[in-house]
Design a protein around this motif. Structure first.
Motif, PDB file in Angstrom:
ATOM      1  N   HIS A 198       1.117  -1.283   0.287  1.00  0.00           N
ATOM      2  CA  HIS A 198      -0.138   0.123   0.273  1.00  0.00           C
ATOM      3  C   HIS A 198       1.040   1.602  -0.189  1.00  0.00           C
ATOM      4  CE1 HIS A 198      -3.716   2.495   1.531  1.00  0.00           C
ATOM      5  NE2 HIS A 198      -4.089   2.355   0.324  1.00  0.00           N
ATOM      6  N   ILE A 199       1.983   1.058   0.132  1.00  0.00           N
ATOM      7  CA  ILE A 199       3.410   2.317  -0.075  1.00  0.00           C
ATOM      8  C   ILE A 199       3.205   2.717  -1.261  1.00  0.00           C
ATOM      9  CG2 ILE A 199       5.398   3.016   0.783  1.00  0.00           C
ATOM     10  CD1 ILE A 199       5.888   0.559   3.045  1.00  0.00           C
ATOM     11  N   GLN A 200       2.902   2.612  -1.948  1.00  0.00           N
ATOM     12  CA  GLN A 200       2.586   2.591  -3.529  1.00  0.00           C
ATOM     13  C   GLN A 200       2.065   3.291  -3.752  1.00  0.00           C
ATOM     14  OE1 GLN A 200       2.917  -1.032  -5.927  1.00  0.00           O
ATOM     15  NE2 GLN A 200       5.411  -1.126  -5.514  1.00  0.00           N
ATOM     16  N   GLN A 201       0.827   3.250  -3.160  1.00  0.00           N
ATOM     17  CA  GLN A 201      -0.574   4.063  -3.514  1.00  0.00           C
ATOM     18  C   GLN A 201      -0.458   5.348  -2.610  1.00  0.00           C
ATOM     19  OE1 GLN A 201      -4.303   1.964  -2.519  1.00  0.00           O
ATOM     20  NE2 GLN A 201      -3.076   0.532  -3.007  1.00  0.00           N
ATOM     21  N   ASP A 202       0.008   6.118  -1.412  1.00  0.00           N
ATOM     22  CA  ASP A 202      -0.255   6.988  -0.482  1.00  0.00           C
ATOM     23  C   ASP A 202       1.431   7.473   0.103  1.00  0.00           C
ATOM     24  OD1 ASP A 202      -0.755   5.618   1.275  1.00  0.00           O
ATOM     25  OD2 ASP A 202      -2.988   5.864   1.623  1.00  0.00           O
ATOM     26  N   GLY A 203       1.992   5.851  -0.139  1.00  0.00           N
ATOM     27  CA  GLY A 203       2.932   6.078   0.950  1.00  0.00           C
ATOM     28  C   GLY A 203       3.217   5.718   2.220  1.00  0.00           C
ATOM     29  N   TYR A 204       2.326   5.379   2.913  1.00  0.00           N
ATOM     30  CA  TYR A 204       2.167   4.405   3.962  1.00  0.00           C
ATOM     31  C   TYR A 204       1.254   3.155   3.864  1.00  0.00           C
ATOM     32  CZ  TYR A 204       1.597   9.156   5.717  1.00  0.00           C
ATOM     33  OH  TYR A 204       2.292  10.207   6.281  1.00  0.00           O
TER      34      TYR A 204
ATOM     35  N   SER B 119      -0.918  -0.686   7.573  1.00  0.00           N
ATOM     36  CA  SER B 119      -0.810  -1.265   9.184  1.00  0.00           C
ATOM     37  C   SER B 119      -0.794   0.476   9.974  1.00  0.00           C
ATOM     38  CB  SER B 119      -0.161  -1.740   9.419  1.00  0.00           C
ATOM     39  OG  SER B 119       0.958  -1.686   9.250  1.00  0.00           O
ATOM     40  N   ARG B 120      -0.932   1.565   8.749  1.00  0.00           N
ATOM     41  CA  ARG B 120      -0.517   2.673   9.285  1.00  0.00           C
ATOM     42  C   ARG B 120      -1.110   3.221  10.698  1.00  0.00           C
ATOM     43  NH1 ARG B 120      -2.846   7.201   4.753  1.00  0.00           N
ATOM     44  NH2 ARG B 120      -1.761   8.343   6.601  1.00  0.00           N
ATOM     45  N   ASP B 121      -2.256   2.480  11.189  1.00  0.00           N
ATOM     46  CA  ASP B 121      -3.012   2.693  12.802  1.00  0.00           C
ATOM     47  C   ASP B 121      -2.567   2.538  13.336  1.00  0.00           C
ATOM     48  OD1 ASP B 121      -4.989   3.870  13.769  1.00  0.00           O
ATOM     49  OD2 ASP B 121      -6.501   3.096  13.659  1.00  0.00           O
TER      50      ASP B 121
ATOM     51  N   SER C   9       8.439 -13.952  11.959  1.00  0.00           N
ATOM     52  CA  SER C   9       7.612 -14.368  10.811  1.00  0.00           C
ATOM     53  C   SER C   9       7.139 -14.144  10.364  1.00  0.00           C
ATOM     54  CB  SER C   9       6.625 -15.469  11.974  1.00  0.00           C
ATOM     55  OG  SER C   9       7.354 -16.824  12.687  1.00  0.00           O
ATOM     56  N   GLY C  10       7.079 -12.329   9.313  1.00  0.00           N
ATOM     57  CA  GLY C  10       6.748 -11.765   9.233  1.00  0.00           C
ATOM     58  C   GLY C  10       5.719 -10.129   9.827  1.00  0.00           C
ATOM     59  N   PHE C  11       5.917 -10.392  10.791  1.00  0.00           N
ATOM     60  CA  PHE C  11       5.051  -9.836  12.217  1.00  0.00           C
ATOM     61  C   PHE C  11       5.463  -8.228  11.783  1.00  0.00           C
ATOM     62  CE2 PHE C  11       4.072  -7.743  16.855  1.00  0.00           C
ATOM     63  CZ  PHE C  11       2.847  -8.195  16.350  1.00  0.00           C
ATOM     64  N   LEU C  12       4.357  -7.386  11.497  1.00  0.00           N
ATOM     65  CA  LEU C  12       5.071  -5.389  11.260  1.00  0.00           C
ATOM     66  C   LEU C  12       6.147  -4.760  11.137  1.00  0.00           C
ATOM     67  CD1 LEU C  12       1.710  -5.312  14.011  1.00  0.00           C
ATOM     68  CD2 LEU C  12       1.847  -4.907  11.766  1.00  0.00           C
ATOM     69  N   PRO C  13       6.664  -5.240   9.930  1.00  0.00           N
ATOM     70  CA  PRO C  13       7.842  -5.146   9.849  1.00  0.00           C
ATOM     71  C   PRO C  13       8.441  -3.981  10.311  1.00  0.00           C
ATOM     72  CG  PRO C  13       7.105  -5.780   7.262  1.00  0.00           C
ATOM     73  CD  PRO C  13       6.090  -5.779   8.510  1.00  0.00           C
ATOM     74  N   ILE C  14       7.585  -2.985  10.149  1.00  0.00           N
ATOM     75  CA  ILE C  14       8.201  -1.700   9.508  1.00  0.00           C
ATOM     76  C   ILE C  14       7.661  -1.291  11.252  1.00  0.00           C
ATOM     77  CG2 ILE C  14       7.397   0.635   9.387  1.00  0.00           C
ATOM     78  CD1 ILE C  14       6.123   0.081   6.615  1.00  0.00           C
ATOM     79  N   GLN C  15       6.748  -1.644  11.906  1.00  0.00           N
ATOM     80  CA  GLN C  15       5.878  -1.247  13.394  1.00  0.00           C
ATOM     81  C   GLN C  15       7.231  -2.066  14.423  1.00  0.00           C
ATOM     82  OE1 GLN C  15       4.150  -1.826  11.240  1.00  0.00           O
ATOM     83  NE2 GLN C  15       2.073  -0.255  11.523  1.00  0.00           N
ATOM     84  N   SER C  16       8.009  -3.288  14.405  1.00  0.00           N
ATOM     85  CA  SER C  16       8.750  -4.231  14.378  1.00  0.00           C
ATOM     86  C   SER C  16      10.788  -3.749  14.489  1.00  0.00           C
ATOM     87  CB  SER C  16       9.182  -5.573  14.256  1.00  0.00           C
ATOM     88  OG  SER C  16       7.685  -5.843  15.033  1.00  0.00           O
ATOM     89  N   VAL C  17      10.932  -2.544  13.743  1.00  0.00           N
ATOM     90  CA  VAL C  17      12.105  -2.104  13.370  1.00  0.00           C
ATOM     91  C   VAL C  17      12.679  -1.862  14.548  1.00  0.00           C
ATOM     92  CG1 VAL C  17      11.783   0.459  13.325  1.00  0.00           C
ATOM     93  CG2 VAL C  17      13.650  -0.520  11.859  1.00  0.00           C
ATOM     94  N   TYR C  18      12.680  -1.917  16.012  1.00  0.00           N
ATOM     95  CA  TYR C  18      12.944  -1.833  17.061  1.00  0.00           C
ATOM     96  C   TYR C  18      12.600  -1.921  18.168  1.00  0.00           C
ATOM     97  CZ  TYR C  18      16.368   2.576  14.646  1.00  0.00           C
ATOM     98  OH  TYR C  18      17.059   2.973  13.951  1.00  0.00           O
ATOM     99  N   ALA C  19      12.257  -3.297  18.157  1.00  0.00           N
ATOM    100  CA  ALA C  19      11.345  -3.737  18.768  1.00  0.00           C
ATOM    101  C   ALA C  19      12.172  -4.639  19.874  1.00  0.00           C
ATOM    102  CB  ALA C  19      10.205  -4.921  18.782  1.00  0.00           C
TER     103      ALA C  19
END
Length: 207
Positions: free
Chosen positions: A136-142, A145-147, A164-174
């Motif tokens: 979806h990032i290709q559509q509007d940059g987000y 799972s933006r919320d 296992s593919g768990f929310l890669p953006i939100q998990s970046v510093y987890a």
């Protein structure tokens, strides 16, 4: 070192099938035994002031499993959302809702919905795929799972050391905490030990 307070926790409840097999059951029967732990963990999260929690339900890749297993964890996800919604939460079910694998009963929750007065933000990943999310990032940059906010701590049951593919953006510093026993064997000490462990980590987020 000062203690760090966790705001958002990710939950990977692995080991249902292995637990069922170890107890002489069919693998598909293990999923229903994960419902009680999910509800209890949410209650404990609320008691400890957690602001947001994300549960991993099933992925798009999981849909390749035998039909009886897929139908079992699909049904378990519907029942889990029903249980969690009884607790009072701002609920969001996140996943590819256009797919035939997405449970129709969960469509009303694909937008964040206050349940029983609202409260803690609860996200449930159902028919989720990281590639689908990022597309979806290709559509509007987000992403789709933006919320869902950045995750502080991910807890995984079942001994596996992978996202296992768990929310890669939100998990970046987890930070990542693993419980070796299986999800149906959950105890409150699992959760409390993870919070205590996180409180003493050197959380820098790249700084």
């Amino acid at each position: 070192m000062s203690k760090h307070i966790v705001k958002h926790i990710g939950i990977i409840p692995d080991g249902n099938r292995r637990w069922a097999a170890a107890h002489g059951m069919n693998k598909k029967d293990g999923y229903e035994y994960g419902l009680g732990p999910g509800k209890r963990l949410l209650q404990l999260a609320k008691e400890n002031g957690i602001q947001e929690i994300t549960y991993y339900g099933f992925t798009k890749d999981n849909c390749q499993r035998p039909p009886e297993q897929f139908q079992a964890f699909q049904r378990a996800c519907v029942e889990a959302v029903d249980l969690l919604s009884q607790e009072g939460a701002d609920l969001l079910v996140m996943g590819d809702s256009r797919s035939r694998f997405f449970p129709q009963e969960l469509l009303p929750y694909t937008r964040r919905t206050p349940i029983h007065g609202g409260g803690i933000r609860v996200n449930f990943l159902v028919n989720y795929g990281w590639q689908w999310d990022l597309s979806h990032i290709q559509q509007d940059g987000y992403p789709y799972s933006r919320d869902i906010s950045r995750i502080d701590l991910i807890i995984r049951w079942g001994g596996m050391r992978r996202l296992s593919g768990f929310l890669p953006i939100q998990s970046v510093y987890a930070d990542f905490y693993v419980e070796d026993h299986l999800w149906p064997e959950y105890t409150d000490s699992d959760f409390l030990n993870a919070l205590e462990w996180y409180a003493h980590q050197d959380v820098t987020r790249g700084g």
